[in-house]
Scaffold this motif. Sequence first.
Motif, PDB file in Angstrom:
ATOM      1  N   ARG A  48      22.571   7.243  11.469  1.00 37.74           N
ATOM      2  CA  ARG A  48      22.693   7.886  10.162  1.00 37.74           C
ATOM      3  C   ARG A  48      21.370   7.782   9.405  1.00 37.74           C
ATOM      4  N   HIS A  49      20.739   6.607   9.488  1.00 41.49           N
ATOM      5  CA  HIS A  49      19.437   6.432   8.821  1.00 41.49           C
ATOM      6  C   HIS A  49      18.406   7.402   9.393  1.00 41.49           C
ATOM      7  N   HIS A  50      18.471   7.576  10.707  1.00 44.21           N
ATOM      8  CA  HIS A  50      17.565   8.530  11.364  1.00 44.21           C
ATOM      9  C   HIS A  50      17.685   9.901  10.682  1.00 44.21           C
ATOM     10  N   GLY A  51      18.912  10.338  10.492  1.00 42.46           N
ATOM     11  CA  GLY A  51      19.150  11.636   9.844  1.00 42.46           C
ATOM     12  C   GLY A  51      18.649  11.649   8.404  1.00 42.46           C
ATOM     13  N   ILE A  52      18.892  10.545   7.702  1.00 41.43           N
ATOM     14  CA  ILE A  52      18.462  10.469   6.297  1.00 41.43           C
ATOM     15  C   ILE A  52      16.934  10.591   6.210  1.00 41.43           C
ATOM     16  N   PHE A  53      16.241   9.842   7.057  1.00 45.31           N
ATOM     17  CA  PHE A  53      14.768   9.874   7.015  1.00 45.31           C
ATOM     18  C   PHE A  53      14.238  11.257   7.395  1.00 45.31           C
ATOM     19  N   LEU A  54      14.867  11.866   8.401  1.00 50.65           N
ATOM     20  CA  LEU A  54      14.401  13.196   8.810  1.00 50.65           C
ATOM     21  C   LEU A  54      14.587  14.215   7.686  1.00 50.65           C
ATOM     22  N   ASP A  55      15.768  14.192   7.082  1.00 49.88           N
ATOM     23  CA  ASP A  55      16.036  15.124   5.970  1.00 49.88           C
ATOM     24  C   ASP A  55      15.034  14.910   4.846  1.00 49.88           C
ATOM     25  N   TRP A  56      14.799  13.654   4.574  1.00 44.38           N
ATOM     26  CA  TRP A  56      13.883  13.292   3.499  1.00 44.38           C
ATOM     27  C   TRP A  56      12.483  13.836   3.823  1.00 44.38           C
ATOM     28  N   ALA A  57      12.046  13.597   5.054  1.00 41.04           N
ATOM     29  CA  ALA A  57      10.715  14.068   5.472  1.00 41.04           C
ATOM     30  C   ALA A  57      10.619  15.583   5.337  1.00 41.04           C
ATOM     31  N   ARG A  58      11.688  16.270   5.715  1.00 45.15           N
ATOM     32  CA  ARG A  58      11.668  17.735   5.648  1.00 45.15           C
ATOM     33  C   ARG A  58      11.559  18.211   4.216  1.00 45.15           C
ATOM     34  N   LYS A  59      12.200  17.465   3.313  1.00 45.94           N
ATOM     35  CA  LYS A  59      12.126  17.873   1.913  1.00 45.94           C
ATOM     36  C   LYS A  59      10.749  17.581   1.336  1.00 45.94           C
ATOM     37  N   VAL A  60      10.133  16.497   1.781  1.00 46.24           N
ATOM     38  CA  VAL A  60       8.839  16.105   1.224  1.00 46.24           C
ATOM     39  C   VAL A  60       7.744  17.086   1.646  1.00 46.24           C
ATOM     40  N   ALA A  61       7.683  17.410   2.911  1.00 45.93           N
ATOM     41  CA  ALA A  61       6.614  18.301   3.394  1.00 45.93           C
ATOM     42  C   ALA A  61       7.135  19.126   4.564  1.00 45.93           C
ATOM     43  N   ILE A 109       0.823  -1.226   0.000  1.00 42.65           N
ATOM     44  CA  ILE A 109       0.000   0.000   0.000  1.00 42.65           C
ATOM     45  C   ILE A 109       0.854   1.271   0.000  1.00 42.65           C
ATOM     46  N   SER A 110       2.166   1.092  -0.139  1.00 45.72           N
ATOM     47  CA  SER A 110       3.049   2.262  -0.023  1.00 45.72           C
ATOM     48  C   SER A 110       2.780   3.373  -1.048  1.00 45.72           C
ATOM     49  N   PRO A 111       2.342   3.076  -2.290  1.00 45.06           N
ATOM     50  CA  PRO A 111       2.064   4.199  -3.198  1.00 45.06           C
ATOM     51  C   PRO A 111       1.020   5.156  -2.622  1.00 45.06           C
ATOM     52  N   TRP A 112       0.068   4.596  -1.871  1.00 45.03           N
ATOM     53  CA  TRP A 112      -0.967   5.424  -1.241  1.00 45.03           C
ATOM     54  C   TRP A 112      -0.308   6.410  -0.274  1.00 45.03           C
ATOM     55  N   VAL A 113       0.774   5.985   0.336  1.00 42.09           N
ATOM     56  CA  VAL A 113       1.499   6.850   1.263  1.00 42.09           C
ATOM     57  C   VAL A 113       2.405   7.808   0.489  1.00 42.09           C
ATOM     58  N   VAL A 114       3.168   7.257  -0.452  1.00 38.03           N
ATOM     59  CA  VAL A 114       4.190   8.055  -1.142  1.00 38.03           C
ATOM     60  C   VAL A 114       3.571   9.196  -1.945  1.00 38.03           C
ATOM     61  N   LEU A 115       2.377   8.955  -2.483  1.00 42.41           N
ATOM     62  CA  LEU A 115       1.770   9.967  -3.345  1.00 42.41           C
ATOM     63  C   LEU A 115       1.200  11.163  -2.566  1.00 42.41           C
ATOM     64  N   SER A 116       1.062  11.008  -1.270  1.00 39.04           N
ATOM     65  CA  SER A 116       0.595  12.144  -0.469  1.00 39.04           C
ATOM     66  C   SER A 116       1.779  12.699   0.326  1.00 39.04           C
ATOM     67  N   PRO A 117       2.189  13.950   0.074  1.00 43.62           N
ATOM     68  CA  PRO A 117       3.350  14.487   0.805  1.00 43.62           C
ATOM     69  C   PRO A 117       3.171  14.430   2.317  1.00 43.62           C
ATOM     70  N   THR A 118       1.959  14.733   2.783  1.00 44.65           N
ATOM     71  CA  THR A 118       1.741  14.734   4.237  1.00 44.65           C
ATOM     72  C   THR A 118       1.931  13.336   4.812  1.00 44.65           C
ATOM     73  N   ARG A 119       1.233  12.367   4.171  1.00 46.56           N
ATOM     74  CA  ARG A 119       1.334  10.996   4.686  1.00 46.56           C
ATOM     75  C   ARG A 119       2.767  10.491   4.594  1.00 46.56           C
ATOM     76  N   PHE A 120       3.403  10.786   3.442  1.00 46.88           N
ATOM     77  CA  PHE A 120       4.762  10.298   3.228  1.00 46.88           C
ATOM     78  C   PHE A 120       5.713  10.897   4.272  1.00 46.88           C
TER      79      PHE A 120
END
Lengths: 601, 259, 55
Positions: free
Chosen positions: B65-78, B12-23
């Motif tokens: 390091r992954h923690h940082g990667i995910f946070l940066d990614w989240a910040r860029k997404v929304a 079901i990940s596309p449902w998440v990825v396609l919404s910036p907020t959810r992603f």
Amino acid sequence: MNVCGVSAQYHDAATALVVDGQLVSAAQEERFSRRKGDPSIPVRAVRRLLDDAGLAPGDLDAVVFYEKPFQKFFRIVASSVANAPFGLTAFRAALHAWFESRLWIRTDLARALEVPRERIAFSDHHLSHAAAVFLTHDVGSAATLVVDGVGEWATTTLGRMRRDDDGLRYEVLETVDFPHSLGLLYSAITAYLGFEVNEGEYKVMGLAAHGEPRFAEEIGALVEAAADDAPRGTGGFRLDLRAFAHDRSVQKGWSRRLETILGPPNPPHRPFAADGSEDARRYADVAASLQRVLEERLLRLARRARELTGESTLCYGGGVALNAVANGVLARSGVFERLLVHPASGDAGGAVGAALAWAATHGEPRAAPLGAPLLGTTPDVRDDAPPDADDLAWERADDQDALCERVAELLADDRVLGWVHGRAEWGPRALGARSILARPDGPDQQARLNRMVKEREDFRPFAPVVLAHRADELFEGFGPGRALERRMLSVVTVRPAWRERLAAATHVDGSARVQVLHEEDAPLLHRLLLAFERRTSLPALLNTSFNHAGEPIVDSVTDAVASARRCRLDALAIPPYVGLRSRADAVPRAGDTTPTDATRC
Amino acid sequence: MIYLRETVAGLISPWVVLSPTRFARQLQQFAATELYTHYDIAEVAERQPSPLREEMHRHANDELRHHGIFLDWARKVAPYVTAGAADDPSGSRSRLEREEVRALVAQPAAPHRRLPTLFEYMTYIFLSESRAVLQFKLYQWINRYDRRCREWIPRLLADETRHVGYSARVAREEFRRAPWTCTKGFFRVLGYILRQDLLDLLRLVQILGSGLVTGLLYYGVVTPYGLVKRAFGGVRRGRLRRAAPTGPVALDDAFWSRS
Amino acid sequence: MLKERLQTLGQLVREGARPENRQHFVLVLVLVVAGLVIALGAMYPLVAPFLYTLF
């Protein structure tokens, strides 16, 4: 009588231990949990402080929480009623937070700290802040001014505190209620500038020096101040709520109207480039304007406090009192002869105030004044073996003089060094117990440390620590008695002749958040500064908190070793030991290549 | 069975990825999980002998390091989803943070709980990491249209695969040492993970259910109540209560006992 | 645990009935009832599905 003060649930959870009316220790939970700004019930901190004092939870006569949660709940209900139907997300989040955890604080505290429920008491948020200042200073009576985001209802409280043989007397003279809040105004614009709330406020303060206050009029118009001759009880200020949404949204504290006035916001967490672009200039100007308006409103509040109380001493507390630039302006204004600020004036300090106020009203109103705010734990250093860190080559100094000479030699040789000695500091400032020390001169020193050690924005300066007897020669603009500067709570001006030699510790506007060091505050650091002065003729060092980006200040030897590794410090001094890192593995000097991510852990 | 949750999440990940907020929210959750794992592993590593300690510290650092990667990614997404609320005036924080508060209260309150054996811990890491590998592989395949997923996931997968390898190796070594105890331990870990999955599912019901309750409450009760109150001048956005109390505060027993 | 929760809610209601907090007492009562459902759901996840089918 043993009393434990606790602040928790929002940010910077902390605890303080008061024994027989005297503040014996205090610490933030983050130092032990290693989670920056940890808001959880400070179980680790309480246990540690009790252990150090040789007490068990059962020995506590009271555990005093720093605010009244039910009152806060009623305020949230009122705010939901006033904002419906525009605040669904805030309402939903609040209801969950409150019914899933916040309301049960009495039970949670009793359970976690292993004390009976009946021994849990509740202070008042602004009383805790005011008491934290008043009861840690040697004053009989004083005006109090508390300014923060929000407590139960109040965001600003003006009052008077007095102690007599019967205990503590507290009178509230004027309050400003939520949602009108200088703290939340500052937070909203902090977020607007792309910084993290509760974390980025001091970055805004640093950024302000880069800008011109050209939006001061616009921001000033959003904070309507009451007339100076307003009748008692009606002073203060009001926010123009059309520009803010901090009472409606949990994500964004401002409305479109603010963007119309100040322009588009800086996207959160975008690295801040002081590159001279129009946007960067505008953001710096907004920060400068905000700082100007804040200072002006605080001055009005201070004048009002003077007028209503007639006191000559002001005890100033709350999160806004962490703004060292504004503190300097207040101290130098001369509105009060003495300005007193607690070293941890944010919510963490509420734990101290709550515990001391309870003790003061239960027969022990004479707490000894707090000297150097070193209230934390002592590092566990073995005399017969160096700390366990094989990436450092350890040397043992024969005595304190030899240690200071060796460390001074390293510093003079431009090494960046971690310094861990004695009890940890109480509050957000490193005062020479858990510090990173370096030479303050050299044009690239600031950028080098910002990028390599702290991984933070280039515009942020470091603070100097200076020998008290030479402070006036290097700096000007001290407040009365240099009381605030002794705890790094105020900002002064570096004399032009010294700006080059203190380049890394001088902000772009020539200011510095200096620590004036007296021998009695930190004897070993004082001796180190003297040794450094002998070698370099510089009576000051650069002194920044010992932590890597995103982590709390180190507490134990283990934390220090790990953090030194992350920061790749050249050396680590944990008296009587000094650990040296090989040059190849240490912080690169100016001109060296930037390391790749792969070399960082 | 044990991989079911990750399979569903991956599908079901596309449902998440396609919404910036959810992603962005999901990425924040990933970031938090990585951070807690970092703390956990680093703490356990301290109790192990060398060279396992170094291996586990390396794992812990990967998680950070992954923690940082995910946070940066989240910040860029929304960006605004991930920005902090202004001093949390509504008295709310992210669900995650609140749960963290509860967990921290619960954990030291039970200091005598039985600590897992090294085999159990490594089996737990092995199962968790292999679940993560499965989920990320599905994520990568299903969201191959998304540039960010194409770029970031392989970097994480390489680490996760290494974690699966070393945890399986250590668990095997431990198993050889005491097969019967380890077999019991294996089922204990399996039971623990399945129980956690069930609790997570029920927690999802709780989130959806309480969301529904609060939504109904807000529009069905609070809003009409607020409109009426405001119509009669009972409360205003800029004036939440009639008058703030001033004057001397009685710091007596009643004051201290009232919360 | 449940007893302590109910005790706390009782204190909340009593506090809400005091003159200075009485302004929204009716709403506080409604919120306490709904809040109890949320609190129970959070405390006992096994009960949550049954609780929320009530709505």
